[in-house]
Design a protein around this motif. Structure first.
Motif, PDB file in Angstrom:
ATOM      1  N   GLN A   1       0.483 -17.025 -48.241  1.00 42.88           N
ATOM      2  CA  GLN A   1      -0.263 -16.433 -49.348  1.00 42.88           C
ATOM      3  C   GLN A   1       0.712 -16.057 -50.441  1.00 42.88           C
ATOM      4  O   GLN A   1       1.557 -15.167 -50.250  1.00 42.88           O
ATOM      5  CB  GLN A   1      -1.064 -15.218 -48.894  1.00 42.88           C
TER       6      GLN A   1
ATOM      7  N   PRO B   1       1.617 -14.620 -54.303  1.00 40.02           N
ATOM      8  CA  PRO B   1       1.089 -13.507 -55.106  1.00 40.02           C
ATOM      9  C   PRO B   1      -0.074 -13.954 -55.985  1.00 40.02           C
ATOM     10  O   PRO B   1       0.021 -14.952 -56.701  1.00 40.02           O
ATOM     11  CB  PRO B   1       2.292 -13.088 -55.950  1.00 40.02           C
ATOM     12  N   GLY B   2      -1.171 -13.220 -55.883  1.00 44.29           N
ATOM     13  CA  GLY B   2      -2.327 -13.516 -56.713  1.00 44.29           C
ATOM     14  C   GLY B   2      -3.146 -14.713 -56.277  1.00 44.29           C
ATOM     15  O   GLY B   2      -4.078 -15.116 -56.979  1.00 44.29           O
TER      16      GLY B   2
ATOM     17  N   ALA C   1       6.036 -17.117 -50.913  1.00 45.64           N
ATOM     18  CA  ALA C   1       4.795 -16.570 -50.365  1.00 45.64           C
ATOM     19  C   ALA C   1       5.118 -15.715 -49.150  1.00 45.64           C
ATOM     20  O   ALA C   1       6.242 -15.755 -48.635  1.00 45.64           O
ATOM     21  CB  ALA C   1       3.838 -17.692 -49.966  1.00 45.64           C
TER      22      ALA C   1
ATOM     23  N   THR D   1      11.085 -15.987 -50.352  1.00 51.10           N
ATOM     24  CA  THR D   1      11.254 -16.025 -51.798  1.00 51.10           C
ATOM     25  C   THR D   1      12.265 -17.114 -52.136  1.00 51.10           C
ATOM     26  O   THR D   1      13.392 -17.085 -51.635  1.00 51.10           O
ATOM     27  CB  THR D   1      11.742 -14.677 -52.338  1.00 51.10           C
TER      28      THR D   1
END
Length: 124
Positions: free
Chosen positions: A39, A41-42, A92, A121
């Motif tokens: 997942q 960000p956003g 993610a 990252t």
């Protein structure tokens, strides 16, 4: 108590590699397919990879084919995700989960509560 614990994330430069681990406690993974999800960000959680119960057949989302490899060690009740040639868009939180069969995981038909995940990252 059944629990999934992911580890191995970190900060890496584009083109680098990471190996994620997933430990299942409280349930024997032998008769289940295992999968990895992520997942960003956003964004919504998306399917990444799955490995089947018996024949270890694998399935990957197109964006990671040729770069990621999923594996499992039933004796250790663990699954792994080897990630090579990482790209910034791979950034993610990565999660693992179980499914009754390999086809259920891309459909998000998972069996366990989600763990905390492990953050990957990738810097450009």
């Amino acid at each position: 108590q059944e629990r999934l614990v992911e580890s191995g994330g970190g900060l890496v430069q584009a083109g680098g590699s990471l190996r994620l681990s997933c430990k299942m406690t409280g349930r024997d993974i032998t008769t289940y397919s295992m999968g990895w999800f992520r997942q960003a960000p956003g964004k919504e959680r998306e399917f990444v990879a799955a490995i089947n119960r018996w024949d270890y057949r694998t399935d990957y989302v197109d964006s990671v084919k040729g770069r990621f490899t999923i594996a499992r060690d039933n004796a250790k009740n663990m699954a792994y995700l080897q990630m090579n040639n990482l790209k910034p868009e791979d950034t993610a939180v990565y999660y693992c989960n179980l499914g009754n069969d390999i086809s259920s995981l891309p459909q998000y038909k998972t069996l366990e509560a989600w763990g905390r995940g492990t953050l990957v990252t990738v810097s450009s």
